[in-house]
Design a protein around this motif. Structure first.
Motif, PDB file in Angstrom:
ATOM      1  N   ALA A  20       0.807  -1.224   0.000  1.00 39.74           N
ATOM      2  CA  ALA A  20       0.000   0.000   0.000  1.00 39.74           C
ATOM      3  C   ALA A  20       0.839   1.272   0.000  1.00 39.74           C
ATOM      4  O   ALA A  20       0.287   2.374  -0.065  1.00 39.74           O
ATOM      5  N   VAL A  21       2.166   1.153   0.080  1.00 39.32           N
ATOM      6  CA  VAL A  21       3.027   2.341   0.071  1.00 39.32           C
ATOM      7  C   VAL A  21       2.859   3.064  -1.267  1.00 39.32           C
ATOM      8  O   VAL A  21       3.038   2.459  -2.326  1.00 39.32           O
ATOM      9  N   PRO A  22       2.500   4.344  -1.241  1.00 42.99           N
ATOM     10  CA  PRO A  22       2.300   5.050  -2.516  1.00 42.99           C
ATOM     11  C   PRO A  22       3.608   5.290  -3.253  1.00 42.99           C
ATOM     12  O   PRO A  22       4.668   5.425  -2.639  1.00 42.99           O
ATOM     13  N   ALA A  23       3.540   5.333  -4.557  1.00 41.94           N
ATOM     14  CA  ALA A  23       4.724   5.586  -5.373  1.00 41.94           C
ATOM     15  C   ALA A  23       5.335   6.932  -5.003  1.00 41.94           C
ATOM     16  O   ALA A  23       4.621   7.912  -4.797  1.00 41.94           O
ATOM     17  N   GLY A  24       6.640   6.954  -4.875  1.00 39.89           N
ATOM     18  CA  GLY A  24       7.339   8.198  -4.569  1.00 39.89           C
ATOM     19  C   GLY A  24       7.360   8.573  -3.107  1.00 39.89           C
ATOM     20  O   GLY A  24       7.831   9.665  -2.760  1.00 39.89           O
ATOM     21  N   ALA A  25       6.868   7.713  -2.230  1.00 41.03           N
ATOM     22  CA  ALA A  25       6.869   8.029  -0.796  1.00 41.03           C
ATOM     23  C   ALA A  25       8.296   8.247  -0.311  1.00 41.03           C
ATOM     24  O   ALA A  25       9.189   7.450  -0.604  1.00 41.03           O
ATOM     25  N   ARG A  26       8.491   9.320   0.459  1.00 43.41           N
ATOM     26  CA  ARG A  26       9.822   9.662   0.977  1.00 43.41           C
ATOM     27  C   ARG A  26       9.920   9.499   2.487  1.00 43.41           C
ATOM     28  O   ARG A  26      11.013   9.337   3.022  1.00 43.41           O
ATOM     29  N   THR A  27       8.797   9.586   3.182  1.00 41.34           N
ATOM     30  CA  THR A  27       8.818   9.507   4.640  1.00 41.34           C
ATOM     31  C   THR A  27       7.746   8.541   5.124  1.00 41.34           C
ATOM     32  O   THR A  27       6.648   8.482   4.568  1.00 41.34           O
ATOM     33  N   ALA A  28       8.071   7.783   6.178  1.00 40.94           N
ATOM     34  CA  ALA A  28       7.110   6.825   6.739  1.00 40.94           C
ATOM     35  C   ALA A  28       7.222   6.811   8.259  1.00 40.94           C
ATOM     36  O   ALA A  28       8.305   7.019   8.815  1.00 40.94           O
ATOM     37  N   LEU A  29       6.114   6.548   8.911  1.00 39.21           N
ATOM     38  CA  LEU A  29       6.053   6.399  10.364  1.00 39.21           C
ATOM     39  C   LEU A  29       5.430   5.054  10.681  1.00 39.21           C
ATOM     40  O   LEU A  29       4.343   4.730  10.195  1.00 39.21           O
ATOM     41  N   ASP A  30       6.118   4.275  11.516  1.00 39.27           N
ATOM     42  CA  ASP A  30       5.589   2.995  11.999  1.00 39.27           C
ATOM     43  C   ASP A  30       5.136   3.209  13.434  1.00 39.27           C
ATOM     44  O   ASP A  30       5.952   3.405  14.339  1.00 39.27           O
ATOM     45  N   VAL A  31       3.827   3.184  13.658  1.00 33.65           N
ATOM     46  CA  VAL A  31       3.245   3.439  14.971  1.00 33.65           C
ATOM     47  C   VAL A  31       3.140   2.127  15.747  1.00 33.65           C
ATOM     48  O   VAL A  31       2.505   1.179  15.288  1.00 33.65           O
ATOM     49  N   GLY A  32       3.768   2.099  16.923  1.00 27.74           N
ATOM     50  CA  GLY A  32       3.829   0.855  17.678  1.00 27.74           C
ATOM     51  C   GLY A  32       4.832  -0.089  17.065  1.00 27.74           C
ATOM     52  O   GLY A  32       4.551  -1.270  16.854  1.00 27.74           O
ATOM     53  N   CYS A  33       6.025   0.426  16.798  1.00 27.07           N
ATOM     54  CA  CYS A  33       7.007  -0.307  15.987  1.00 27.07           C
ATOM     55  C   CYS A  33       7.629  -1.493  16.698  1.00 27.07           C
ATOM     56  O   CYS A  33       8.240  -2.356  16.062  1.00 27.07           O
ATOM     57  N   GLY A  34       7.518  -1.562  18.037  1.00 30.46           N
ATOM     58  CA  GLY A  34       8.119  -2.688  18.754  1.00 30.46           C
ATOM     59  C   GLY A  34       9.599  -2.784  18.479  1.00 30.46           C
ATOM     60  O   GLY A  34      10.333  -1.797  18.561  1.00 30.46           O
ATOM     61  N   GLU A  35      10.038  -3.989  18.125  1.00 28.09           N
ATOM     62  CA  GLU A  35      11.473  -4.173  17.890  1.00 28.09           C
ATOM     63  C   GLU A  35      11.898  -3.874  16.454  1.00 28.09           C
ATOM     64  O   GLU A  35      13.000  -4.170  16.051  1.00 28.09           O
ATOM     65  N   GLY A  36      11.010  -3.235  15.688  1.00 31.36           N
ATOM     66  CA  GLY A  36      11.407  -2.594  14.447  1.00 31.36           C
ATOM     67  C   GLY A  36      11.339  -3.401  13.172  1.00 31.36           C
ATOM     68  O   GLY A  36      11.825  -2.950  12.126  1.00 31.36           O
ATOM     69  N   MET A  37      10.690  -4.553  13.204  1.00 31.38           N
ATOM     70  CA  MET A  37      10.710  -5.404  12.021  1.00 31.38           C
ATOM     71  C   MET A  37      10.006  -4.748  10.827  1.00 31.38           C
ATOM     72  O   MET A  37      10.542  -4.723   9.714  1.00 31.38           O
ATOM     73  N   LEU A  38       8.813  -4.186  11.044  1.00 32.10           N
ATOM     74  CA  LEU A  38       8.123  -3.523   9.944  1.00 32.10           C
ATOM     75  C   LEU A  38       8.865  -2.260   9.529  1.00 32.10           C
ATOM     76  O   LEU A  38       8.972  -1.964   8.326  1.00 32.10           O
ATOM     77  N   ALA A  39       9.401  -1.519  10.483  1.00 35.74           N
ATOM     78  CA  ALA A  39      10.149  -0.304  10.147  1.00 35.74           C
ATOM     79  C   ALA A  39      11.330  -0.628   9.230  1.00 35.74           C
ATOM     80  O   ALA A  39      11.610   0.098   8.269  1.00 35.74           O
ATOM     81  N   ARG A  40      12.012  -1.726   9.525  1.00 35.10           N
ATOM     82  CA  ARG A  40      13.147  -2.115   8.666  1.00 35.10           C
ATOM     83  C   ARG A  40      12.677  -2.484   7.266  1.00 35.10           C
ATOM     84  O   ARG A  40      13.346  -2.175   6.264  1.00 35.10           O
ATOM     85  N   ARG A  41      11.547  -3.140   7.175  1.00 35.33           N
ATOM     86  CA  ARG A  41      11.026  -3.491   5.854  1.00 35.33           C
ATOM     87  C   ARG A  41      10.568  -2.246   5.092  1.00 35.33           C
ATOM     88  O   ARG A  41      10.778  -2.139   3.874  1.00 35.33           O
ATOM     89  N   LEU A  42       9.964  -1.309   5.795  1.00 40.20           N
ATOM     90  CA  LEU A  42       9.580  -0.059   5.147  1.00 40.20           C
ATOM     91  C   LEU A  42      10.806   0.686   4.643  1.00 40.20           C
ATOM     92  O   LEU A  42      10.772   1.305   3.574  1.00 40.20           O
ATOM     93  N   ARG A  43      11.892   0.619   5.403  1.00 39.84           N
ATOM     94  CA  ARG A  43      13.109   1.335   5.023  1.00 39.84           C
ATOM     95  C   ARG A  43      13.686   0.823   3.702  1.00 39.84           C
ATOM     96  O   ARG A  43      14.439   1.525   3.024  1.00 39.84           O
ATOM     97  N   GLN A  44      13.314  -0.379   3.301  1.00 37.30           N
ATOM     98  CA  GLN A  44      13.792  -0.915   2.026  1.00 37.30           C
ATOM     99  C   GLN A  44      13.116  -0.235   0.831  1.00 37.30           C
ATOM    100  O   GLN A  44      13.615  -0.314  -0.290  1.00 37.30           O
ATOM    101  N   VAL A  45      11.976   0.426   1.079  1.00 41.66           N
ATOM    102  CA  VAL A  45      11.249   1.064  -0.024  1.00 41.66           C
ATOM    103  C   VAL A  45      10.994   2.553   0.207  1.00 41.66           C
ATOM    104  O   VAL A  45      10.574   3.255  -0.716  1.00 41.66           O
ATOM    105  N   VAL A  46      11.235   3.049   1.421  1.00 39.79           N
ATOM    106  CA  VAL A  46      11.032   4.461   1.754  1.00 39.79           C
ATOM    107  C   VAL A  46      12.328   4.991   2.369  1.00 39.79           C
ATOM    108  O   VAL A  46      12.842   4.394   3.315  1.00 39.79           O
ATOM    109  N   PRO A  47      12.869   6.115   1.871  1.00 36.92           N
ATOM    110  CA  PRO A  47      14.187   6.564   2.336  1.00 36.92           C
ATOM    111  C   PRO A  47      14.263   6.972   3.801  1.00 36.92           C
ATOM    112  O   PRO A  47      15.295   6.788   4.448  1.00 36.92           O
TER     113      PRO A  47
END
Length: 201
Positions: A20-47
């Protein structure tokens, strides 16, 4: 254990968030990130990715894992995050820790114009219409656990959720008109909402 081997009912739906990440997304927030697994995956597609959580122990694990995201310890409802500052706001199995209406409204306010809010949530069954989903979830869980194992995340849990599936769907419709709400296996639901782009500026 590598992220790829950490499977559970929440990590199963990380792919829904990433899709669902929109094309060209530059910034992302992971709410309730815990130990960061989703945040790390988001970082692969969002700078530029930020994870926020109240749990210090989980954030310590996230920082040790690296992978690029920045992490903030705080309450998403009150922490001074930039309104309209994120092209993607994502949250998996966190909303039931908050008041549903307040949490959704706050997360939506953090989404930039044209950006997207993606939530995977937990709710409770309370009607006969839920029975087929319950049966399907039990069967699917048994099969997946045997095939893949099951990773028990270290983050704090809340059970049972305050909202039922039916009430959660109503809340989403009231707070975020036009959001796409879906019911899933593994006792989860999701919403995808796109904030209207600014026009006439």
């Amino acid at each position: 254990m590598s992220d790829d081997r950490r499977w559970n009912h929440n990590t199963h739906y990380h792919r829904l968030v990433l899709a669902a990440v929109p094309a060209g997304a530059r910034t992302a927030l992971d709410v309730g990130c815990g130990e960061g697994m989703l945040a790390r995956r988001l970082r692969q597609v969002v700078p530029d990715v930020t994870g926020i959580d109240l749990d210090a122990a989980g954030l310590d694990q996230a920082r040790r894992a690296g992978g690029g995201p920045a992490y903030v310890q705080g309450d998403v409802l009150t922490h001074p995050l930039p309104l309209g500052g994120f092209d993607v706001v994502a949250s998996v199995a966190t909303l039931h820790h908050l008041d549903a209406r307040e949490g959704l409204a706050r997360m939506a306010a953090l989404v930039a114009p044209g950006g997207r809010l993606v939530v995977v949530g937990v709710a409770r069954s309370d009607s006969p219409a839920d029975v087929p989903y319950e049966i399907g979830a039990v069967v699917a869980h048994a099969v997946a656990r045997r095939a893949r194992g099951y990773w028990e995340h270290p983050s704090p849990t809340v059970w049972p959720p305050h909202e039922s599936y039916a009430s959660m769907r109503r809340v989403v419709a009231e707070v975020l008109p036009g959001a796409r709400w879906r019911r899933h296996l593994y006792w989860r639901w999701s919403l995808v909402w796109t904030r209207p782009a600014v026009t006439g500026a």
